[in-house]
Design an enzyme around this catalytic site. Sequence first.
Site, mmCIF file in Angstrom:
data_model
loop_
_atom_site.group_PDB
_atom_site.id
_atom_site.type_symbol
_atom_site.label_atom_id
_atom_site.label_comp_id
_atom_site.label_asym_id
_atom_site.label_seq_id
_atom_site.Cartn_x
_atom_site.Cartn_y
_atom_site.Cartn_z
ATOM 1 C CD GLU A 1 19.834 1.798 7.099
ATOM 2 O OE1 GLU A 1 20.585 0.821 7.236
ATOM 3 O OE2 GLU A 1 19.824 2.773 7.888
ATOM 4 C CE LYS B 1 24.872 -0.057 6.518
ATOM 5 N NZ LYS B 1 23.942 0.068 7.666
ATOM 6 C CB CYS C 1 22.964 3.727 7.834
ATOM 7 S SG CYS C 1 22.608 4.064 9.584
#
Length: 513
Positions: A280, A338, A389
């Site tokens: 990430e 995301k 994540c």
Amino acid sequence: MGLTPAPVSAWFLAWVSLAPLWFLLFSLPLRRKDRQEEDIFKRHDFQESFILGFVWGCGYHGLALSWITGVHPMTWMGVPWLASLAIALFCWFFITFWGAILVGVWSMGMTWINLHLKIKWLRVLMGVALWCGLESLWSQGDLWWTSLSYTQSPHNLLILQLGQLSGSSTITASIVAVNGLFAEILLAGLNNKFVNYQKTFALLSLPIAIIFILHLTGFFLYNRPLVKTPNTAIKVGLIQGNIPNQIKLYPQGWKKAIEGYTKGYKALADEKVDIILTPETALPFFWKDIVNFSSFYRAILDKKVPTWLGAFGQQGTSFTNSLFTVTGTGTLFSRYDKVKLVPLGEYIPFEEILGGFINRLSPLDAHLARGKSDQIFDTPFGRAIVGICYESAFSEHFRRQAALGGEFIITASNNAHYSQTMPAQHHAQDVMRAVETDRWAARATNTGYSAIVDPKGRTLWISDINTYEIHSDIIYRQQTKTLYVTWGDWLTKIVVILAITIGLVNGFMIRNH
């Protein structure tokens, strides 16, 4: 229950840790000596039940989530030491209380059920339905991590196989049901329904037998052979850059990131990998800046190996936390933004209420554009299932992508600001997602734990923590669809419908008695 996930990982305690709360909720009225005392109890039962559940929830969620305090100190980000401590404690208490309130609501619901249900043993079904229903509702929001199901990951691989049936709710339902049976047997004994210890022991063998049957089912699923064919193989390279957050967003960190990821990219390209996965925001820049100024981009043009690159994307005037597929010619093939943002880190929940308080404590801008929930991520090697994540906690996020043709999982994370407990729990979440979707998974993290996981949940390789590492391994594309991928969380729907039906029948019987 708080000892069941990392760092203690005493997963076996989950099968008995809810029983004391269950027992306490229903044992008090059985101990009353006369009707007057029982009536007094009924006037206070919901308050007492909520407190019992809330305290249990604080113990579980508070201990399991104690790693959140690892964000302190944030002095390197310009946050004063005391303000940093206040932010860390606020985050911990807020998220702990959020989970504890749900346990309190469950306890109140079970008390109401107990007051109206004629057949007390049906409390087990009701308890499972209520708990799974609340977890399902809870997972629709953003403050989600500590499902009862994750207490079994990654160590109890047999029970994790049940996730193929109806996702994490299958495991949660199993844990609640077994705990409920243990508690109900002890409650029956307290109510003088047992005439001897032999009968008590015989009944206690029931939940033990159910535990055995559940694990036997998992054993059957676990031992089904994996199909690995050369035409479905992808040789993936992983780079764990190990850039401390203290320098990640400053010139020193930028230089280290560009040098480390460029070196790792070249080394893995020389190993003839098919594609390289970075963590990430491995390069915390916009794509256009990476193209114009980065030695990493020049290495792509030189070595001509595709990469999945973690960086920032642009969405209007905002920016996104993104993963890009970059071809060997340096062009963008696909992009994923995301979706599930970190509360209090990437956005402020209940901003109208909490925004002013957080902004007074911290100079940080906790705003980030959210990606669209219906994204798909096509790559030169087939369609991928992507999690960045925090998204690893959301099984439905992975199920949706698998149902749309995702053939393998890639996750990119940065857990640098936490202790080893958080990366271990994060790895446990990804293990569950691999099993539920029957997919191979490649995990690249900034400081650990990066890993390769097969569809059975076995960790074939895992990195050390807080080290720079590169690794190459084989994952395989799969197009199978588990019951969970096909039908979603059907188990929760069924038990909730059964519970409502029983409740309606029970109410009809009471009215016509």
